[in-house]
Design a protein around this motif. Structure first.
Motif, PDB file in Angstrom:
ATOM      1  N   GLY A  46       0.741  -1.170   0.021  1.00 52.47           N
ATOM      2  CA  GLY A  46      -0.044   0.091   0.084  1.00 52.47           C
ATOM      3  C   GLY A  46       0.777   1.416  -0.118  1.00 52.47           C
ATOM      4  N   TYR A  47       2.135   1.125   0.444  1.00 52.20           N
ATOM      5  CA  TYR A  47       3.053   2.360   0.463  1.00 52.20           C
ATOM      6  C   TYR A  47       3.040   2.975  -1.016  1.00 52.20           C
ATOM      7  N   GLU A  48       2.939   2.041  -1.906  1.00 53.41           N
ATOM      8  CA  GLU A  48       3.110   2.683  -3.277  1.00 53.41           C
ATOM      9  C   GLU A  48       1.855   3.908  -3.619  1.00 53.41           C
ATOM     10  N   LYS A  49       0.840   3.974  -2.851  1.00 49.59           N
ATOM     11  CA  LYS A  49      -0.144   4.826  -3.111  1.00 49.59           C
ATOM     12  C   LYS A  49       0.180   6.141  -2.460  1.00 49.59           C
ATOM     13  N   TYR A  50       1.043   6.092  -1.431  1.00 53.74           N
ATOM     14  CA  TYR A  50       1.274   7.388  -0.586  1.00 53.74           C
ATOM     15  C   TYR A  50       2.604   7.893  -0.459  1.00 53.74           C
ATOM     16  N   PRO A  55       6.404  -1.777   3.418  1.00 47.00           N
ATOM     17  CA  PRO A  55       5.005  -2.641   3.394  1.00 47.00           C
ATOM     18  C   PRO A  55       4.554  -2.897   4.795  1.00 47.00           C
ATOM     19  N   THR A  56       3.022  -3.225   4.928  1.00 49.94           N
ATOM     20  CA  THR A  56       2.417  -3.557   5.993  1.00 49.94           C
ATOM     21  C   THR A  56       2.888  -5.227   6.112  1.00 49.94           C
ATOM     22  N   ILE A  57       3.404  -5.515   6.927  1.00 43.74           N
ATOM     23  CA  ILE A  57       3.784  -6.889   7.276  1.00 43.74           C
ATOM     24  C   ILE A  57       2.603  -7.894   7.929  1.00 43.74           C
ATOM     25  N   PHE A  58       2.268  -8.779   7.186  1.00 42.11           N
ATOM     26  CA  PHE A  58       1.394  -9.623   8.015  1.00 42.11           C
ATOM     27  C   PHE A  58       2.016 -10.829   7.956  1.00 42.11           C
ATOM     28  N   ALA A  59       1.921 -11.542   9.260  1.00 42.41           N
ATOM     29  CA  ALA A  59       2.495 -12.813   9.548  1.00 42.41           C
ATOM     30  C   ALA A  59       1.801 -13.742  10.436  1.00 42.41           C
ATOM     31  N   LYS A  60       1.898 -14.876  10.293  1.00 41.94           N
ATOM     32  CA  LYS A  60       1.196 -16.053  10.947  1.00 41.94           C
ATOM     33  C   LYS A  60       1.786 -17.019  11.562  1.00 41.94           C
ATOM     34  N   LEU A  61       1.475 -17.260  12.992  1.00 44.29           N
ATOM     35  CA  LEU A  61       2.324 -18.586  13.585  1.00 44.29           C
ATOM     36  C   LEU A  61       1.278 -19.472  13.749  1.00 44.29           C
ATOM     37  N   LYS A  62       1.133 -20.498  13.094  1.00 41.87           N
ATOM     38  CA  LYS A  62       0.056 -21.693  12.951  1.00 41.87           C
ATOM     39  C   LYS A  62      -0.239 -22.244  14.268  1.00 41.87           C
ATOM     40  N   GLY A  63      -1.201 -22.070  14.857  1.00 40.06           N
ATOM     41  CA  GLY A  63      -1.659 -22.875  15.940  1.00 40.06           C
ATOM     42  C   GLY A  63      -1.741 -24.248  16.114  1.00 40.06           C
ATOM     43  N   ASN A  64      -1.979 -24.848  17.408  1.00 41.60           N
ATOM     44  CA  ASN A  64      -1.753 -26.205  17.436  1.00 41.60           C
ATOM     45  C   ASN A  64      -2.901 -26.770  18.238  1.00 41.60           C
ATOM     46  N   LYS A 146      -4.350   2.558   6.478  1.00 40.60           N
ATOM     47  CA  LYS A 146      -5.535   3.190   5.399  1.00 40.60           C
ATOM     48  C   LYS A 146      -5.258   2.403   3.999  1.00 40.60           C
ATOM     49  N   ASN A 147      -4.129   2.170   3.737  1.00 42.44           N
ATOM     50  CA  ASN A 147      -4.017   1.724   2.259  1.00 42.44           C
ATOM     51  C   ASN A 147      -3.644   0.350   2.273  1.00 42.44           C
ATOM     52  N   ILE A 148      -4.012  -0.630   3.126  1.00 44.79           N
ATOM     53  CA  ILE A 148      -4.039  -2.027   2.924  1.00 44.79           C
ATOM     54  C   ILE A 148      -5.023  -2.432   1.626  1.00 44.79           C
ATOM     55  N   ASP A 149      -4.601  -3.252   0.845  1.00 45.53           N
ATOM     56  CA  ASP A 149      -5.297  -3.754  -0.261  1.00 45.53           C
ATOM     57  C   ASP A 149      -5.980  -5.040   0.358  1.00 45.53           C
ATOM     58  N   TRP A 150      -7.313  -5.011   1.087  1.00 44.44           N
ATOM     59  CA  TRP A 150      -7.563  -6.156   1.533  1.00 44.44           C
ATOM     60  C   TRP A 150      -7.840  -7.318   0.781  1.00 44.44           C
ATOM     61  N   HIS A 156      -6.077 -17.131   4.045  1.00 43.54           N
ATOM     62  CA  HIS A 156      -5.727 -17.771   5.124  1.00 43.54           C
ATOM     63  C   HIS A 156      -4.642 -16.796   6.004  1.00 43.54           C
ATOM     64  N   MET A 157      -4.412 -15.589   5.645  1.00 43.76           N
ATOM     65  CA  MET A 157      -3.586 -14.809   6.200  1.00 43.76           C
ATOM     66  C   MET A 157      -4.250 -13.514   6.885  1.00 43.76           C
ATOM     67  N   ILE A 158      -5.756 -13.522   6.641  1.00 50.71           N
ATOM     68  CA  ILE A 158      -6.655 -12.532   7.209  1.00 50.71           C
ATOM     69  C   ILE A 158      -6.561 -12.561   8.521  1.00 50.71           C
ATOM     70  N   PRO A 159      -6.378 -11.494   9.415  1.00 45.27           N
ATOM     71  CA  PRO A 159      -5.976 -11.736  10.789  1.00 45.27           C
ATOM     72  C   PRO A 159      -7.436 -11.962  11.743  1.00 45.27           C
ATOM     73  N   ALA A 160      -7.105 -12.526  12.745  1.00 41.76           N
ATOM     74  CA  ALA A 160      -8.215 -12.544  13.856  1.00 41.76           C
ATOM     75  C   ALA A 160      -8.790 -11.252  14.153  1.00 41.76           C
ATOM     76  N   LYS A 161     -10.014 -11.471  14.450  1.00 42.78           N
ATOM     77  CA  LYS A 161     -10.857 -10.245  14.661  1.00 42.78           C
ATOM     78  C   LYS A 161     -10.522  -9.614  15.899  1.00 42.78           C
ATOM     79  N   ASN A 162     -10.054 -10.404  16.907  1.00 41.10           N
ATOM     80  CA  ASN A 162      -9.971  -9.836  18.367  1.00 41.10           C
ATOM     81  C   ASN A 162      -8.313  -9.491  18.198  1.00 41.10           C
ATOM     82  N   MET A 163      -7.941  -8.149  18.265  1.00 44.33           N
ATOM     83  CA  MET A 163      -6.586  -7.545  18.064  1.00 44.33           C
ATOM     84  C   MET A 163      -6.199  -6.921  19.252  1.00 44.33           C
TER      85      MET A 163
END
Length: 372
Positions: A46-50, A55-64, A146-150, A156-163
């Motif tokens: 999204g930084y390319e827009k402004y 980048p905005t970094i999305f990361a995931k640690l898979k649960g067990n 604001k500029n994340i391209d959701w 599978h990388m969409i974050p959990a709603k509780n933040m």
């Protein structure tokens, strides 16, 4: 936790220059760190827009274990002056030589996230999916969030709603759950030029137009939930010219959209009366910088996390705050955020410092919550 590792990581990070719009080097450091821990990483451009470079970094640690998961969030940018930061360890505090900010806002939050992830992996604890969102340019109008391209974020990388946003100043135990919306406004007054010494009566002074309007505006504390402030008044003419242009900027923020809009309408009415009195014209522009942040679950998430603090013997305080953050932006997409204290003090100043005792408590609280 490994307290020595926490401090070393924090010091390494604050030495990396990462003001708003220029977080590239720091983002590369974090991407490598997360990948080294074995997390899956997705980068939003999204930084390319402004005009940014990180980048905005999305990361995931898979649960067990099965569950909806939890998101940990923080921002990468630091307010200036933040070049050549020289951190000093003074007992339980980390501070600077008072020529720069420290960058605890929000590198203390990121230090807490990294150590929490490392602890979960090393201890092989049972936990649900843990998502991480690290944004650039939070301090500059939350441009990263604001500029994340959701639409491009893999499902599978969409974050959990509780933040859990680790970006609150003050001690561990502070849990902010509600924050105001902010509107910026810009008023352009146009008058009529004339020679101020020969025929001033033929002119209409735009500065006078602004002055009359401002004198009729209620500025400061509007009510319990609404505030306003003027930021700039700009008009640049020699004293022998009746100024025909004056631009005023400011903000209104509050927890009630109705109150914000009522205040802005009153300001616009004051401008109309000024023009009716002296002549000339004006334009009034307003824009929502960020929406309100409100809990979506009647504070259930905030109270659940406060129980973790109480079990640790830490007094808790549920807060309604006056500032905005990425949480306000995420709220528009249905995220239910709490913003927790991490021990940073006097943020955005050269007197900034970090209480490592509170940082360690924050890390312990995250570990306890994620492995409960």
């Amino acid at each position: 936790m490994n307290k020595e590792r926490v401090i070393n990581n924090f010091i390494d990070m604050v030495k990396i220059y990462s003001p708003s719009l220029n977080e590239k080097e720091y983002s590369e450091y974090l991407i490598k760190y997360l990948e080294r821990l074995g997390l899956e990483v997705y980068l939003d451009l999204g930084y390319e827009k402004y005009g940014g470079n990180a980048p905005t970094i999305f990361a995931k640690l898979k649960g067990n274990i099965v569950g909806d998961g939890v998101t940990l969030a923080a921002h990468m940018d630091v307010v200036e002056p933040c070049n050549n930061i020289a951190p000093i360890i003074d007992g339980d505090f980390i501070k600077t030589d008072e020529t720069t900010t420290l960058g605890g806002d929000d590198k203390a939050g990121i230090a807490a996230i990294l150590e929490t992830l490392q602890n979960l992996i090393e201890s092989e604890s049972k936990h649900e999916d843990v998502y991480v969102v690290l944004t650039p340019c939070e301090e500059n109008g939350m441009l990263g969030a604001k500029n994340i391209d959701w639409e491009k974020v893999p499902s599978h990388m969409i974050p959990a709603k509780n933040m859990i946003v680790i970006d609150n100043s003050g001690r561990a135990g502070l849990i902010a759950h509600t924050a105001p919306s902010k509107y910026d406004f810009k008023i352009t007054f146009k008058g009529k030029k004339a020679h101020a010494g020969i025929e001033p009566e033929k002119g209409i002074n735009a500065i006078s137009l602004a002055g009359i309007a401002i004198s009729a505006m209620n500025i400061g504390r509007i009510d319990k939930l609404t505030t306003s402030n003027l930021g700039t008044i700009h008009s640049e003419f020699p004293s022998n010219v009746v100024a025909d242009l004056c631009v005023v900027t400011g903000e209104v923020r509050g927890h009630s959209l109705e109150s914000i809009l009522e205040t802005l309408t009153a300001y616009e009415d004051a401008c109309k009366k000024s023009v009716e009195k002296l002549g000339g014209e004006f334009s009034f522009e307003k824009i929502c910088v960020f929406p309100t942040l409100k809990p979506t679950d009647d504070l259930a998430f905030a109270k659940e996390f406060s129980k973790i603090y109480e079990d640790m013997g830490i007094s808790t305080e549920l807060q309604i705050i006056g500032g905005g953050s990425d949480s306000n932006i995420f709220a528009e997409r249905g995220y239910n955020s709490i913003i927790i204290g991490v021990g940073m003090e006097s943020v955005h100043t050269v007197n900034e410092k970090l209480d490592t005792r509170e940082l360690f408590k924050t890390i312990e609280s995250l570990n306890r919550y994620l492995t409960k």
